[in-house]
Design an enzyme around this catalytic site. Structure first.
Site, mmCIF file in Angstrom:
data_model
loop_
_atom_site.group_PDB
_atom_site.id
_atom_site.type_symbol
_atom_site.label_atom_id
_atom_site.label_comp_id
_atom_site.label_asym_id
_atom_site.label_seq_id
_atom_site.Cartn_x
_atom_site.Cartn_y
_atom_site.Cartn_z
ATOM 1 N N GLU A 240 0.812 -1.224 0.000
ATOM 2 C CA GLU A 240 0.000 0.000 0.000
ATOM 3 C C GLU A 240 0.849 1.280 0.000
ATOM 4 O OE1 GLU A 240 -2.933 -0.136 3.104
ATOM 5 O OE2 GLU A 240 -4.098 -1.692 2.119
ATOM 6 N N ASN B 136 -4.971 -5.461 -1.836
ATOM 7 C CA ASN B 136 -5.709 -5.434 -0.574
ATOM 8 C C ASN B 136 -7.080 -4.823 -0.851
ATOM 9 O OD1 ASN B 136 -3.280 -6.255 0.539
ATOM 10 N ND2 ASN B 136 -2.778 -4.266 1.421
#
Length: 743
Positions: free
Chosen positions: A366, A420
């Site tokens: 991320e 994710n």
């Protein structure tokens, strides 16, 4: 021969305090790092050791297996070295600083903000010497312990049985390096020997090796490398290794040794309740037992390098491992931080290169949270190149933020890619993941795809007969995972799926669901004592051992309208009995059977599920006239219960009137309203301005597009207590004046 002394006791103080005796491993955040408030102590902790007397003619070293984040080592007051990185081993030589007697060692450990990754993440950065510390003595001739925290010997096994050994030596003129490979019964398979040089290369070949077959047959060999002179060994390194091949196909998923082997994985953080990261081997073995019980064949060891002992356990039990570095959440542009990522990747790979369980190097998680920039892209390209140079055999991957566009160049950096996604929790509906996965696969037919995180928070306190998103109930979490598994079942192009998370873990900035300091997405509670209901739907799908589980055993009081019961099983049919009397027989669909409106008597009742083979599970339910309000997360579990007025110290009083906006509305809904959106933006801007942390500002710049499905209250909580309560009160009061449009 090399001698290792485990240093299990030390004297500790926070800088400026007095010393006290402690045992290792140790963290100073085991309690304040899990209690919420975003206020756990971050600073310098100092450890002092009394060292054994040195053996004349030998070399002395200190080896630390984990110190977070920065460690500075001094021997007898003189600096021996500094290490930047909280999760890898490091070794410094002490020989030149040692006295014949009365030697002391000081290690100053700093877990405060620095140029060391992780910079920012949704977990507590526990400080301390939380893994083992060894005092080591070697002969003057020895394997070089300065090679990035490794044992000085790097072993690369190939699937063919070819084994490359790279042994780095010190003071070894006239010595030889000997390598022997033994099978699991200790029988010699092959050996070779050559004259030692500073970088000695040996190539051994195991003819027709028995392959490492994952959970089916995780066969391991042992390699013993010795430094010898006149047939006498002066140093020795022993490692385990396995031979296997694998590849990933964009349409067919993961293959192990040429056969389809879909990766059914879980994610793991290493901390546990009241211990932080200072866990024992027994704790790690217990974690492994849960992983094996659920039936997983893969584990993502997030978001940093884990203990070598755990990689060894994964080798031995046949778990495919995704190992990664803490390049997470933010991209820091300072050169020191960028260099630190390369350093941590180097240490992870060189310390773990021989493990057959590790099939993937994770290079980031991320990191586009602050936006996609050219510098970030180039840093990832350089990191990918560096990792492939160190280990061209393994695949690299990265876990992209769900908001990363399907066509983003960030999907084409690593060998394979993962995402994710929290559909059904932070955004959208659970079933939306199906369309997203299919769309990505259609857009990028040649890119192998995995789901690296997904899940929902659940506390075993909260229950509902009609579960919904963000009610924090066991029932909603279980429902989300049921739907996810049924979606994965028909999409074999996924090379892996990894539940976030197997265990609840500490995140001191969090405060939600009436739980402070914790991320409760685990399928097992933080103390490892309770397997939530969702654990068992995975067991039904993944573990072939016959099982049956009656859900709702903590949802004891059942009023009329709350008397349905759900059964998980890998059997075919379920017979349900209430108080010993058969009620109904049902066939399980997708491992689930639901029995509605059970005939519960007032008071205690037994409910038993029996499979066609006679396997049973029984729970106790209590028939009651009225719903138990204690099963519903209280309203004050939000900001009203966690924030206090700066001037009076009284709890903040927040209102949430029906039909009007409040901070408990989703950011996307607020942004869609012309009156409410400026208030939401103003409060979010206050979040970024209060603490002066540029990382927080970068995060919040992306927030409005990334987390529209979250409430404003949740965003404030996740950012921590960095907004004055009066701003929250005023923002909520202003929102309370804005009426929602009727649907």
């Amino acid at each position: 021969m090399r001698k290792q002394v485990l240093l299990s006791h030390a004297f500790f103080r926070k800088r400026g305090d007095t010393y006290s005796s402690i045992s290792l491993p140790h963290t100073w955040n085991n309690l304040d790092g899990q209690d919420g408030g975003h206020d756990y102590w971050r600073g310098v902790g100092e450890y002092r050791f009394d060292l054994p007397d040195p053996t004349p003619g030998c070399c002395q070293f200190i080896q630390v297996e984990g110190a977070n984040h920065i460690a500075e080592v001094r021997c007898n007051g003189l600096k021996a070295g500094r290490h930047a990185g909280g999760f890898s081993s490091f070794t410094f030589e002490l020989t030149q600083f040692m006295k014949p007697h009365d030697n002391s060692l000081d290690i100053a450990v700093d877990n405060g903000p620095s140029d060391v990754y992780p910079q920012m993440a949704d977990f507590t950065f526990f400080g301390g010497l939380y893994r083992r510390v060894f005092f080591i003595e070697t002969d003057q001739a020895h394997f070089d312990l300065s090679i990035h925290g490794s044992q000085g010997v790097l072993v690369t096994p190939f699937s063919s049985g070819h084994t490359r050994i790279e042994a780095h030596t010190v003071g070894a003129d006239g010595y030889s390096v000997k390598a022997r490979i033994l099978d699991s019964d200790g029988r010699l398979v092959v050996q070779d020997e050559t004259l030692a040089v500073s970088k000695t290369i040996l190539n051994l070949s195991v003819e027709t090796p028995r392959l490492w077959l994952g959970r089916q047959d995780p066969y391991l060999y042992r390699v013993i490398i010795t430094l010898e002179k006149l047939a006498k060994a002066v140093d020795r390194v022993e490692l385990q290794l396995g031979y296997r091949s694998y590849h990933v196909d964009p349409d067919e998923g993961f293959f192990l040794n040429g056969r389809p082997y879909p990766l059914r994985g879980v994610c793991r953080h290493q901390d546990r309740q009241d211990k932080g990261w200072a866990i024992s081997f027994e704790d790690q073995e217990e974690d492994l037992d849960h992983i094996l019980a659920i039936g997983a064949n893969a584990v993502r060891l997030a978001h940093y390098q884990h203990d070598q002992y755990f990689y060894d356990l994964c080798d031995a039990m046949g778990l495919v491992v995704w190992a990664e570095i803490p390049f997470i959440s933010m991209h820091e542009t300072k050169q020191a931080a960028r260099d630190n990522i390369i350093s941590q990747a180097t240490e992870l790979i060189l310390q773990c290169k021989q493990h057959p369980s590790i099939c993937f190097w994770g290079i980031s998680n991320e990191v586009t949270l602050g936006g996609e920039t050219e510098l970030l892209y180039q840093d990832l390209i350089n990191l990918q190149s560096h990792v492939k140079k160190l280990d061209p055999l393994r695949l690299t991957t990265m876990a992209n933020l769900g908001a990363v566009d399907k066509a983003s160049p960030h999907n084409f950096i690593s060998d394979v890619v993962a995402y994710n996604h929290y559909f059904g929790w932070y955004t959208g509906e659970t079933g939306d993941i199906a369309d997203w996965l299919d769309s990505f696969h259609k857009t990028n037919p040649d890119r192998p795809l995995a789901l690296s995180e997904y899940g929902a928070d659940a506390l075993v306190l909260w229950h509902s007969a009609n579960p919904c998103n963000h009610d924090y109930t066991e029932e909603y979490q279980a429902l989300l995972h049921e739907r996810m598994l049924s979606i994965f079942e028909t999409r074999r192009y996924l090379w892996g799926t990894f539940v976030w998370n197997l265990f609840d873990f500490a995140s001191d900035a969090r405060s939600e669901g009436a739980s402070r300091g914790r991320n409760n997405k685990g399928l097992v509670t933080y103390d490892r004592k309770i397997r939530k209901d969702a654990f068992y739907i995975y067991k039904a799908y993944w573990n072939p051992e016959p099982m049956v589980h009656v859900c709702g055993r903590r949802f004891i009081d059942r009023a009329p309208g709350e008397r349905d019961v759900k059964i998980y099983t890998n059997g075919e049919t379920i017979t349900l009995l209430v108080n010993g009397n058969p009620v109904e027989i049902k066939k399980a669909e997708h491992h689930v059977a639901v029995f509605t409106d059970l005939p519960l008597a007032l008071g205690d009742n037994t409910v038993t599920a029996r499979t066609e083979t006679g396997l049973e599970d029984t729970i106790l339910l209590r028939g009651v006239a009225q719903s138990n309000p204690e099963y519903v997360v209280p309203a004050e579990a939000g900001l009203a219960g966690n924030w206090f007025d700066d001037k009076t110290g009284e709890p903040v009083s927040l209102c949430f009137p029906d039909g009007y906006f409040s901070i408990r509305d989703k950011l996307g809904d607020l942004m869609d309203n012309l009156e409410a959106s400026p208030i939401a933006i103003e409060l979010l801007q206050a979040l970024s301005d209060q603490d002066g942390d540029p990382n927080t500002s970068k995060m919040l710049e992306q927030m409005m597009t990334l987390v529209k499905g979250q409430t404003l209250e949740t965003l404030i909580q996740r950012a921590g207590k960095i907004v004055p309560p009066d701003l929250i009160i005023k923002a909520n009061q202003r929102l309370n004046q804005i009426k929602k449009l009727a649907d």
